[in-house]
Design an enzyme around this catalytic site. Structure first.
Site, mmCIF file in Angstrom:
data_model
loop_
_atom_site.group_PDB
_atom_site.id
_atom_site.type_symbol
_atom_site.label_atom_id
_atom_site.label_comp_id
_atom_site.label_asym_id
_atom_site.label_seq_id
_atom_site.Cartn_x
_atom_site.Cartn_y
_atom_site.Cartn_z
ATOM 1 N N THR A 159 1.136 -4.175 4.229
ATOM 2 C CA THR A 159 0.808 -4.434 5.633
ATOM 3 C C THR A 159 0.180 -5.805 5.884
ATOM 4 O O THR A 159 0.160 -6.269 7.022
ATOM 5 C CB THR A 159 -0.147 -3.350 6.171
ATOM 6 O OG1 THR A 159 -1.328 -3.309 5.364
ATOM 7 C CG2 THR A 159 0.529 -1.988 6.161
ATOM 8 N N ASP A 160 -0.322 -6.470 4.843
ATOM 9 C CA ASP A 160 -1.022 -7.740 5.070
ATOM 10 C C ASP A 160 -0.124 -8.815 5.677
ATOM 11 O O ASP A 160 -0.564 -9.600 6.519
ATOM 12 C CB ASP A 160 -1.636 -8.252 3.767
ATOM 13 C CG ASP A 160 -2.945 -7.554 3.435
ATOM 14 O OD1 ASP A 160 -3.375 -6.697 4.236
ATOM 15 O OD2 ASP A 160 -3.529 -7.848 2.383
ATOM 16 N N THR A 198 0.818 -1.214 0.000
ATOM 17 C CA THR A 198 0.000 0.000 0.000
ATOM 18 C C THR A 198 0.845 1.254 0.000
ATOM 19 O O THR A 198 0.467 2.264 -0.607
ATOM 20 C CB THR A 198 -0.943 -0.004 1.227
ATOM 21 O OG1 THR A 198 -1.807 -1.130 1.149
ATOM 22 C CG2 THR A 198 -1.787 1.261 1.277
ATOM 23 N N SER A 238 1.641 -7.610 -0.594
ATOM 24 C CA SER A 238 2.292 -8.516 0.360
ATOM 25 C C SER A 238 1.541 -9.820 0.589
ATOM 26 O O SER A 238 2.135 -10.801 1.045
ATOM 27 C CB SER A 238 2.534 -7.808 1.696
ATOM 28 O OG SER A 238 1.324 -7.577 2.386
#
Length: 362
Positions: free
Chosen positions: A125-126, A45, A92
């Site tokens: 961030t995942d 992101t 990610s």
């Protein structure tokens, strides 16, 4: 009078010519004093873009390159000598074990360089928490390694990526961040890469640790409140330089009315270990216990974790007789972090008692 002017003009010109030289010398001196920080970009992101400024949750990740990211935060040049590398450009959730190894090896190469004081990794961030913990286990350096992302793309109103990146570079360039393991800087907080997890997907205050942050970043300065308690980096028995590949470790979810279908299928597909993401204290349904017992006899490692949102804490021989079944408990690691440690640990040992020791210590 003419004679005086003749003397003054050359002297004034000489002084004017010296000003740029002096300014350049001061700039060189400043750059020499600043820390050398390398930013490794992987996508996510923080490198995303939306159709409009109102799109904070709908956007395309991994669109913006590292040079554009750095150019978007010109203040970075005031706190560090920064250069960037585009290691990969993916969302990610699609990062695989080969990507982890690729990134880990590049981090190790940079950490060995005398010209590098700190490393920042921009990341989606995942799975940021998984990558941070992996690096925390396998990088043999005391140099600061910071993993950073953002919850909003740079095109969104009130985007958080610019400040997160600024804070990450500030921490990576600070001497007081050395020896603290791999860190995550998000929303002004400094979190341990081991402890931190993404707790919500639509707020900038998304990353939390069950035991609290290590510190804060305020206007580029780090303030520390606690130290990591578990083994990491320089004190780790694992080394990215000796890991050629990672074994297949899978996660099976526990819930009401669960069957043993998933655990059997994962083992049949070749899983060397299964993380059972149980309810509460890593509880396992009576419908699943026999299948896990049989899989353990076949050589598959069984590791009990908990999917409790705020952070599980699985006690050995509570809920299940782990000693009798020869199972391992994940301690306070959530299922996704337990998978990371299990993969790395299985490159060293197949002994369940050794695995349990590692889960206590890391």
């Amino acid at each position: 009078m003419k004679s005086a002017l003749k003397t003054f003009v050359p002297g004034a010109l000489a002084l004017l010519l010296l000003f740029p030289v002096a300014a350049q010398a001061k700039e060189v001196e400043t750059k020499t004093k600043l820390a050398n920080v390398v930013i490794l970009a992987t996508g996510g992101t923080i490198a995303g873009a939306g159709a409009s400024a109102a799109n904070s949750a709908t956007y395309q990740a991994a669109k913006v390159g590292i040079e554009q990211l750095i150019a978007g935060v010109p203040e970075l040049s005031q706190i560090a000598n920064v250069r960037g590398e585009q290691v990969m450009q993916i969302a990610s959730e699609s990062i695989n074990n080969e990507n982890l190894l690729q990134l880990g090896r590049r981090v190790a190469e940079l950490a060995d360089s005398k010209d590098v004081d700190g490393i920042v990794i921009t990341h989606g961030t995942d799975t940021l928490e998984e990558t941070a913990y992996f690096l925390n286990l396998v990088e043999k350096t005391d140099k600061p390694i910071i993993v950073v992302g953002s919850m909003r793309p740079g095109t969104a109103m009130s985007a958080d990526g610019m400040l997160n990146l600024y804070n990450a570079v500030a921490v990576a360039g600070s001497k007081d961040a050395r020896g603290k393991g791999v860190l995550v800087t998000m929303n002004d907080e400094i979190q341990s890469g081991r402890d931190v997890s993404k707790m919500i997907n639509i707020k900038t205050e998304a990353f939390k640790s069950p035991w609290g942050p290590l510190g804060m970043v305020v206007e580029g300065k780090s303030y520390w409140f606690r130290l990591p308690a578990k083994r990491h980096t320089m004190d780790s028995e694992f080394d990215i330089k000796t890991i050629k590949s990672l074994p297949d470790v899978e996660i099976a979810y526990g819930y009401g009315n669960v069957s043993d279908t998933a655990v059997k299928a994962l083992a049949q597909a070749g899983a060397k270990a299964i993380i059972h993401a149980g309810t509460g204290n890593g509880s396992v349904s009576s419908k699943v216990v026999p299948a896990l017992q049989e899989l353990r006899k076949q050589g598959v490692q069984i590791i009990r974790s908990s999917h409790v949102n705020a952070g599980g804490f699985v006690l050995r021989n509570a809920e299940q007789p782990d000693d009798k079944y020869d199972w391992v408990v994940a301690h306070d690691l959530n299922p996704q972090k337990a998978r990371i440690l299990a993969m790395v640990a299985l490159t060293k040992t197949q002994d369940s008692k050794e695995l349990q020791r590692m889960f206590w210590e890391y």
